[in-house]
Write an enzyme that holds these catalytic residues in place. Structure first.
Site, PDB file in Angstrom:
ATOM      1  N   ASP A  63       0.948  -1.099  -0.022  1.00 42.30           N
ATOM      2  CA  ASP A  63       0.180  -0.010  -0.111  1.00 42.30           C
ATOM      3  C   ASP A  63       0.768   1.402   0.146  1.00 42.30           C
ATOM      4  O   ASP A  63       2.222   1.316   0.404  1.00 42.30           O
ATOM      5  CB  ASP A  63      -0.704   0.555   1.488  1.00 42.30           C
ATOM      6  CG  ASP A  63      -1.952  -0.811   0.612  1.00 42.30           C
ATOM      7  OD1 ASP A  63      -1.977  -1.258   0.543  1.00 42.30           O
ATOM      8  OD2 ASP A  63      -1.948  -1.576   2.445  1.00 42.30           O
TER       9      ASP A  63
HETATM   10  N1  URA Z   1      -0.525  -5.345   3.199  1.00 41.26           N
HETATM   11  C1  URA Z   1      -1.582  -4.500   4.047  1.00 41.26           C
HETATM   12  O1  URA Z   1      -2.654  -3.852   4.398  1.00 41.26           O
HETATM   13  N2  URA Z   1      -0.838  -3.716   3.336  1.00 41.26           N
HETATM   14  C2  URA Z   1      -0.029  -3.818   2.772  1.00 41.26           C
HETATM   15  O2  URA Z   1       0.745  -2.810   1.999  1.00 41.26           O
HETATM   16  C3  URA Z   1       0.770  -4.919   2.525  1.00 41.26           C
HETATM   17  C4  URA Z   1      -0.409  -6.498   3.503  1.00 41.26           C
END
Ligand code: URA
Length: 241
Positions: A105
């Site tokens: 993310d």
């Molecule tokens: N899980 C998440 O919620 N975000 C990420 O970036 C990776 C795994």
């Protein structure tokens, strides 16, 4: 044998943009099998003995980078408005055929593998392979044995039930810290798993993917090539060697 244009060969190996390279070749900085060459369009074998400014180059088909992704950068190859993880790698003036393996993310930091090895990426991301991804998470709220158990059981989310995951509590308080190991890589997975337990993730960092561990000496936003050993272990895990 596969022959490619000399300017592409040198650009693939990160020696500059095509136009910078053409200039360098025309000015006589490049030799092929010991002979100066001034034609950037010359077709050369990948095995040719090529030197740039006196230094041997050597062609690699597959390249692998570890990026320490900072928060605020999106996991994409290109975007008109926002900075992408590939922009960070491109500062290294490297080849153009790279892509990130899986996604983090925008707010997540940590390990991101960037390569042009499509076969390896496909295998590492295949749900059937269950390659472990380990994260450090800071969450709002307490964590205890109940949360560990819920992770172990497999948390039920709106669209799927997560595979059993390992929650190791590092500290418990109004804001708690933990290590989380998951086998899938679904969208927002770790944040959603905690949200299902009414815990909000306030910081998330990926520490490892399979055998590949984030190099803690690598500053945020920096990347480095994987070592031969790191590549070998990953390819073995992916069933490619
Ligand atoms: N899980 C998440 O919620 N975000 C990420 O970036 C990776 C795994």
């Amino acid at each position: 044998m596969s022959a490619i244009r000399l300017d592409k060969y040198l650009a693939d190996m990160g020696l500059g943009t095509r136009s910078e390279i053409r200039k360098a070749v025309r000015s006589g900085l490049v030799t092929v099998d010991g002979q100066p060459v001034r034609d950037p369009g010359l077709r050369v074998e990948k095995t040719a003995d090529i030197a740039f400014d006196g230094k041997p180059v050597g062609y690699e088909d597959l390249v692998y980078y570890m990026l320490h992704k900072p928060a605020g950068v999106i996991t994409a190859t290109e975007d008109a408005r926002q900075e992408t993880v590939l922009d960070l790698i491109r500062e290294e003036k490297t080849r153009r055929d790279l892509f990130p393996v899986g996604r983090l993310d925008k707010d997540t930091e940590g390990l991101l593998l960037i390569t042009n090895d499509g076969q390896l990426a496909h295998r590492l991301l295949s749900p059937a392979r269950h390659v472990d991804k380990r994260y450090f998470a800071r969450v709002r709220g307490h964590l205890g044995p109940e949360e560990v158990r819920r992770f172990e059981e497999g948390i039920v989310l709106e669209d799927f039930t997560a595979l059993p995951a390992l929650l190791t509590i590092l500290s418990d308080g109004p804001v708690s810290e933990a290590l989380v190991t998951v086998r899938e890589g679904k969208f927002h997975q770790v944040r959603r798993m905690f949200a299902a337990l009414d815990r909000e993730v306030v910081y998330l960092k990926r520490l490892s993917m399979g055998s590949l561990q984030l190099d803690e000496d690598l500053p945020r936003g920096a990347c480095r090539r994987l070592s031969r050993e790191e590549i070998g272990r990953l390819r073995m895990e992916a069933g490619l060697e």
